[in-house]
Design a protein around this motif. Structure first.
Motif, PDB file in Angstrom:
ATOM      1  N   SER A   1      10.937  -4.365 -11.676  1.00  0.00           N
ATOM      2  CA  SER A   1      11.609  -3.839 -10.459  1.00  0.00           C
ATOM      3  C   SER A   1      13.100  -4.091 -10.494  1.00  0.00           C
ATOM      4  CB  SER A   1      10.829  -4.183  -9.407  1.00  0.00           C
ATOM      5  OG  SER A   1       9.666  -3.565  -9.292  1.00  0.00           O
ATOM      6  N   LEU A   2      13.255  -5.507 -10.676  1.00  0.00           N
ATOM      7  CA  LEU A   2      14.666  -5.760 -10.723  1.00  0.00           C
ATOM      8  C   LEU A   2      15.435  -5.272 -11.967  1.00  0.00           C
ATOM      9  CD1 LEU A   2      14.260  -9.586  -9.720  1.00  0.00           C
ATOM     10  CD2 LEU A   2      15.326  -7.874  -8.214  1.00  0.00           C
ATOM     11  N   VAL A   3      14.874  -5.102 -13.159  1.00  0.00           N
ATOM     12  CA  VAL A   3      15.539  -4.372 -14.262  1.00  0.00           C
ATOM     13  C   VAL A   3      16.009  -2.974 -13.769  1.00  0.00           C
ATOM     14  CG1 VAL A   3      15.193  -3.622 -16.621  1.00  0.00           C
ATOM     15  CG2 VAL A   3      14.551  -6.022 -16.012  1.00  0.00           C
ATOM     16  N   VAL A   4      14.933  -2.317 -13.073  1.00  0.00           N
ATOM     17  CA  VAL A   4      15.201  -0.812 -12.671  1.00  0.00           C
ATOM     18  C   VAL A   4      16.477  -0.864 -11.878  1.00  0.00           C
ATOM     19  CG1 VAL A   4      14.244   1.216 -11.796  1.00  0.00           C
ATOM     20  CG2 VAL A   4      13.135  -0.348 -13.578  1.00  0.00           C
TER      21      VAL A   4
ATOM     22  N   LEU B   1      23.830  -7.524 -19.072  1.00  0.00           N
ATOM     23  CA  LEU B   1      23.660  -8.788 -19.852  1.00  0.00           C
ATOM     24  C   LEU B   1      22.286  -9.646 -18.896  1.00  0.00           C
ATOM     25  CD1 LEU B   1      27.207 -10.277 -20.304  1.00  0.00           C
ATOM     26  CD2 LEU B   1      25.456  -9.059 -22.074  1.00  0.00           C
ATOM     27  N   ALA B   2      22.312  -9.344 -17.689  1.00  0.00           N
ATOM     28  CA  ALA B   2      20.946  -9.906 -17.005  1.00  0.00           C
ATOM     29  C   ALA B   2      19.852  -9.351 -17.289  1.00  0.00           C
ATOM     30  CB  ALA B   2      21.435  -9.997 -15.492  1.00  0.00           C
ATOM     31  N   LEU B   3      19.606  -8.226 -17.793  1.00  0.00           N
ATOM     32  CA  LEU B   3      18.508  -7.292 -17.725  1.00  0.00           C
ATOM     33  C   LEU B   3      17.317  -8.358 -18.726  1.00  0.00           C
ATOM     34  CD1 LEU B   3      19.837  -3.911 -18.490  1.00  0.00           C
ATOM     35  CD2 LEU B   3      18.843  -4.646 -16.446  1.00  0.00           C
ATOM     36  N   PRO B   4      17.571  -8.780 -19.870  1.00  0.00           N
ATOM     37  CA  PRO B   4      16.562  -9.482 -20.466  1.00  0.00           C
ATOM     38  C   PRO B   4      16.278 -10.682 -19.943  1.00  0.00           C
ATOM     39  CG  PRO B   4      18.586  -9.399 -21.907  1.00  0.00           C
ATOM     40  CD  PRO B   4      18.980  -8.478 -20.692  1.00  0.00           C
ATOM     41  N   ILE B   5      17.336 -11.502 -19.350  1.00  0.00           N
ATOM     42  CA  ILE B   5      17.031 -12.701 -18.434  1.00  0.00           C
ATOM     43  C   ILE B   5      15.881 -12.397 -17.356  1.00  0.00           C
ATOM     44  CG2 ILE B   5      17.927 -14.526 -17.117  1.00  0.00           C
ATOM     45  CD1 ILE B   5      20.395 -13.873 -18.848  1.00  0.00           C
TER      46      ILE B   5
END
Length: 125
Positions: free
Chosen positions: A32-35, A51-55
């Motif tokens: 949900s945070l990725v979306v 840059l935060a997406l995979p993390i």
């Protein structure tokens, strides 16, 4: 152990790796945070948020595997199918279909897996 060669065969394996509800809850939060980040980055004009997406995505999921499920994430064996399955599982949860999928995969409501339905998978070649 057989190597899984089709996503339809990977899906039950993936669900079994997320058997415990707490692991799935962390996954849903991360996805949900990725979306949300994907939607917010262009609006905010902050492309560095990508840059935060995979993390964010993997961080929540891997924490669940490490702290709750106590297994190794499927990402390490099947990275592309795992990424696809992340979003499929999230969508199935949001649309109310995940319980049926879990039952078909042999995942019991208490977070255990029916031993006779356990999918064993080798690393892909």
């Amino acid at each position: 152990m057989p190597t899984i060669t089709h996503f339809r065969d990977f899906w039950p394996y993936y669900l079994q790796e997320y058997a415990r509800p707490g692991t799935r809850a962390l996954h849903y939060a991360g996805t949900s945070l990725v979306v949300a980040l994907l939607a917010a980055a262009p609006v905010a004009g902050r492309w560095w948020m990508a840059l935060a997406l995979p993390i964010v995505g993997y961080g929540f999921a891997w924490a669940g595997h490490s702290l709750i499920e106590r297994n190794r994430p499927a990402t390490f064996r099947y990275p592309l199918w795992s990424l696809r399955a992340d979003f499929v599982m999230w969508h199935r949860y949001l649309t109310g279909h995940i319980r049926r999928d879990l039952a078909r995969a042999g995942v019991r409501p208490d977070g255990t897996v029916d031993p006779e339905r356990r999918v064993r998978a080798a690393r892909p070649a």
